[in-house]
Design a protein around this motif. Structure first.
Motif, short mmCIF file in Angstrom:
data_model
loop_
_atom_site.label_atom_id
_atom_site.label_comp_id
_atom_site.label_asym_id
_atom_site.label_seq_id
_atom_site.Cartn_x
_atom_site.Cartn_y
_atom_site.Cartn_z
N SER A 42 0.82 -1.21 0.00
CA SER A 42 0.00 0.00 0.00
C SER A 42 0.85 1.26 0.00
N THR A 43 2.00 1.22 0.70
CA THR A 43 2.88 2.39 0.72
C THR A 43 3.45 2.65 -0.67
N PHE A 44 3.86 1.59 -1.36
CA PHE A 44 4.37 1.74 -2.72
C PHE A 44 3.29 2.34 -3.62
N ILE A 45 2.07 1.83 -3.51
CA ILE A 45 0.97 2.32 -4.33
C ILE A 45 0.71 3.80 -4.05
N LYS A 46 0.78 4.18 -2.78
CA LYS A 46 0.55 5.59 -2.42
C LYS A 46 1.61 6.50 -3.05
N MET A 47 2.83 6.02 -3.15
CA MET A 47 3.89 6.85 -3.74
C MET A 47 3.69 7.04 -5.24
N VAL A 48 3.30 5.98 -5.95
CA VAL A 48 3.11 6.14 -7.39
C VAL A 48 1.73 6.71 -7.71
N SER A 49 0.90 6.91 -6.68
CA SER A 49 -0.41 7.55 -6.87
C SER A 49 -0.40 9.00 -6.44
N LEU A 68 5.43 13.26 -8.46
CA LEU A 68 3.99 13.19 -8.26
C LEU A 68 3.67 13.74 -6.87
N ASN A 69 3.30 15.01 -6.83
CA ASN A 69 3.06 15.68 -5.55
C ASN A 69 1.64 15.53 -5.04
N SER A 70 0.76 15.00 -5.89
CA SER A 70 -0.65 14.87 -5.49
C SER A 70 -1.32 13.82 -6.37
N PRO A 71 -2.48 13.33 -5.95
CA PRO A 71 -3.22 12.42 -6.82
C PRO A 71 -3.56 13.03 -8.17
N ASN A 72 -3.79 14.35 -8.20
CA ASN A 72 -4.08 15.01 -9.47
C ASN A 72 -2.88 14.94 -10.42
N ASP A 73 -1.66 15.05 -9.86
CA ASP A 73 -0.46 14.90 -10.68
C ASP A 73 -0.43 13.51 -11.31
N ALA A 74 -0.77 12.50 -10.51
CA ALA A 74 -0.77 11.13 -11.00
C ALA A 74 -1.83 10.94 -12.08
N LEU A 75 -3.02 11.48 -11.86
CA LEU A 75 -4.10 11.36 -12.85
C LEU A 75 -3.71 12.06 -14.14
N ASP A 76 -3.11 13.24 -14.01
CA ASP A 76 -2.67 13.97 -15.21
C ASP A 76 -1.61 13.17 -15.98
N ALA A 77 -0.83 12.36 -15.25
CA ALA A 77 0.19 11.54 -15.89
C ALA A 77 -0.38 10.23 -16.44
N GLY A 78 -1.67 9.97 -16.15
CA GLY A 78 -2.30 8.76 -16.67
C GLY A 78 -2.33 7.61 -15.70
N ILE A 79 -2.13 7.90 -14.39
CA ILE A 79 -2.15 6.84 -13.37
C ILE A 79 -3.41 7.00 -12.52
#
Length: 502
Positions: A42-49, A68-79
Motif C-alpha cells: 500500500s505504501t508503494f501504491i501511495k507513492m506512485v499515486s 507526483l506531488n498529489s493524486p491530481n499529478d498522477a491522474l494527469d500523468a495517466g495513473i
C-alpha cells in the motif's frame, strides 16, 4: 517501459516501509503485486499515486523522471488508482461520484447531462446497471467497490492500479472485474493488480512481483512460477503447510434462534438455529441480504417482522449496547467505518466494547485494566504494532481487523457475528484468523460467518446456509459437499429443492 521505479524508499519514524524498491511495468501488462499485510504494497501504491512523497528514489514514466506531488499529478500523468479502502462522498449520487474531479461546467453550472452520460459509459464497461441517481449512502459495499473502479476507468488511464478490487465482492461479481482487467489490457492499459486471492492472480496476471519487508523479492512471468513458490517468497522462503482446522463438534444447546426474520428491503424471511460451538456459514450472491441479516441481528438495523432469541431468551429491544451486554457482538464488513475509531490508540479501541471492565466509576478509566486487557489481546491475536498507544490507523489492514476481533472478544461475546472477517487480509494473517475462529468454536462459542470466499466457508463451517433474495433456501454440510456443488447451489444452477436450515 511505461512506468518504472528505481530504489524507491519510504521511511516513517521508526519504520522503513519501502526499501530500495525497483519495479517496472509495460504497456498492456497485467502485473500482480503480492505480499503479506505490512509488506509495503500500500505504501508503494501511495507513492506512485501521488499520495505519499518518497524519502528517496525515482519514478519514471516512459523513461522520463516525474514528481507526483498529489493524486491530481498522477491522474494527469495517466495513473488512476482504486485503493483498498473505499473513498466516496455518501451524499452525492452514483453518477456524481464516478465523475468526481472532472465535472464539466458551462458558465459556472455543472453540465449534468454529460456527467450522467460519461458515468453510464464507465458502468457499461463494467457491465453494471447501478442506478445513476441513487445516493452512494444507499449502496452495498460491493456496489460501492464497483463505483470506485468505474471512477478510475472514467479517467481513461494508461496505468490502472487496483488494490484488492474484489475483496468485498461475491464470487459471481469477481469474474466481471477480471474481464474488465483483460479488456483494458488488450487495449494497451497497464494494470497493477494487488490481491490476496491466488485463484484470481492465476486467471488474470501476466507476471507477478513479490514484495517482502519493503523489498522486491522476485519478479516472474506467471507461467514460469507457481502458487507455492509465491507463497514461500511472501513468508520468507519457508513454505507453510496447509493447515487443517479442528472446529470441534457443536453442542446441543441453541445459542441463537432466528424465526421468520424480515429487515429492510433485502431480508424477507429467514429462520435458523445456531448451536453453541457451531460455525454456521452464510453464502449467497450480491444482494442476497447477508450483511443486512447480520446488521439486524446485531441491532444496527430494525427488524420488521419475526424475532430472535439468545439462549432461549427473547430479545425485545434492538439496542446494540444491550445486545453486546447479553453476549452478541458483530465484526462488521467495513472495519474502518464501523469497527474501529481510527484516531484513537490501539489500546482504547480494544476495550471499546467492554468499558465497564476498565471503569472504576462513571467517567473514570482504569488505565492499568485497559493496559492489561489490550496487551492480552495483542498476544492472543498476534497484533503487529510498535506501541499500544499508537493510533489504530497506523496498523496494516490485517492488524486492524485483529483489533476489531479483539474488541468483540473482550466484550465477553458468546455469539459472534463475522461479516467478511478476512476481507483485504494477506495469506498469513488469514490463517491466523482462521485458527482463532476454530479455537473459539472448539471452546463453545457460537459463530455466524458471512464470507464471499466460499472456500473459506467450506474450510471453517459445520453447516453452510444459502440465502437467496432475503430467504434461506437451504443448508449444506461441507463435509458431504464439493466446492463445485456449493457454487452450483448458490448460483441456482441446480433448481432441486434443498433441506431447510434448522
Amino acid at each position: 517501459m511505461l512506468l518504472s521505479t528505481e530504489n524507491l524508499t519510504k521511511q516513517y519514524p521508526g519504520v522503513l516501509a519501502v526499501d530500495n524498491f525497483s519495479f517496472s511495468i509495460e504497456k498492456g501488462e497485467v502485473r500482480a503485486l503480492m505480499g503479506r499485510n505490512g509488506a509495503g504494497k500500500s505504501t508503494f501504491i501511495k507513492m506512485v499515486s501521488g499520495l505519499e512523497a518518497p524519502t528517496s528514489g525515482t519514478i519514471r514514466l516512459n523513461g522520463e523522471v516525474v514528481t507526483l506531488n498529489s493524486p491530481n499529478d498522477a491522474l494527469d500523468a495517466g495513473i488512476a488508482t482504486v485503493h483498498q479502502e473505499l473513498n466516496h462522498v455518501h451524499g452525492l449520487t452514483v453518477a456524481e461520484n464516478i465523475m468526481l474531479g472532472h465535472w464539466r461546467s458551462r458558465a459556472g453550472f455543472i453540465n449534468y447531462s454529460e456527467v450522467y452520460e460519461k458515468a453510464q459509459a464507465a458502468l457499461d464497461i463494467l457491465g453494471e446497471r447501478i442506478p445513476l441517481h441513487k445516493s452512494m449512502g444507499e449502496l452495498s459495499i460491493a456496489e460501492l467497490q464497483i463505483c470506485e473502479i468505474a471512477h478510475a476507468i472514467a479517467y481513461h488511464p494508461r496505468l490502472l492500479i487496483l488494490d484488492e478490487p474484489t475483496s468485498s465482492l461475491p464470487q459471481d461479481e469477481v469474474e466481471r472485474v477480471l474481464n474488465v482487467v483483460r479488456k483494458l489490457s488488450d487495449e494497451g492499459v497497464a494494470v497493477l493488480y494487488v490481491s490476496h486471492r491466488m485463484d484470481e492472480i492465476a486467471r488474470v496476471a501476466d507476471s507477478v512481483t513479490v514484495i517482502r519487508d519493503g523489498r522486491a523479492v522476485e519478479t516472474n512471468r506467471f507461467a514460469d512460477t507457481s502458487i507455492s513458490r509465491i507463497a514461500a517468497q511472501m513468508i520468507g522462503g519457508k513454505d507453510e503447510e496447509a493447515e487443517q482446522f479442528d472446529i470441534g463438534k457443536p453442542g446441543d444447546e441453541i445459542a441463537l434462534r432466528v424465526t421468520h426474520l424480515a429487515a429492510g428491503p433485502k431480508v424477507r424471511d429467514v429462520s435458523f438455529d445456531l448451536r453453541r460451538g457451531e460455525v454456521l456459514g452464510i453464502a449467497g450472491l450480491l444482494g442476497a441480504g447477508r450483511t443486512e441479516l447480520l446488521q439486524a441481528l446485531a441491532g444496527i438495523a430494525p427488524m420488521q417482522a419475526g424475532g430472535s432469541e439468545l439462549f432461549g431468551e427473547g430479545i425485545s429491544g434492538r439496542n446494540v449496547r444491550e445486545l453486546i451486554r447479553k453476549g452478541l457482538c458483530l465484526v462488521p464488513e467495513n472495519r474502518k467505518a464501523e469497527g474501529i475509531i481510527l484516531d484513537l490508540p490501539i489500546r482504547q479501541n480494544l476495550v471499546l466494547s467492554c468499558l465497564s471492565k476498565v471503569s472504576r466509576a462513571i467517567g473514570w478509566l482504569d488505565r492499568a485494566g485497559e493496559k492489561s486487557i489490550s496487551e492480552a489481546s495483542r498476544q492472543q491475536l498476534d497484533i503487529k504494532l510498535a506501541s499500544l498507544s499508537d493510533p489504530v490507523a497506523s496498523l496494516s489492514g490485517g492488524n486492524q481487523q485483529k483489533v476489531v476481533l479483539g474488541r468483540c472478544l473482550n466484550s465477553g461475546v458468546k455469539v459472534l457475528l463475522l461479516d467478511e472477517p478476512t476481507r483485504g487480509v494477506d495469506v498469513h494473517a488469514k490463517q491466523q484468523i482462521y485458527r482463532e475462529i476454530a479455537a473459539l468454536a472448539s471452546r463453545g462459542m457460537a459463530i455466524l460467518l458471512v464470507s464471499s470466499e466460499y472456500e473459506e466457508l467450506m474450510l471453517l463451517c459445520h453447516r453452510i446456509m444459502i440465502l437467496e433474495h432475503g430467504r434461506n433456501t437451504g443448508a449444506v454440510d461441507p463435509r458431504e459437499c464439493r466446492f463445485d456443488d456449493l457454487l452450483e447451489k448458490i448460483l441456482r444452477v441446480d433448481e432441486a429443492p434443498m433441506e431447510q436450515a434448522t
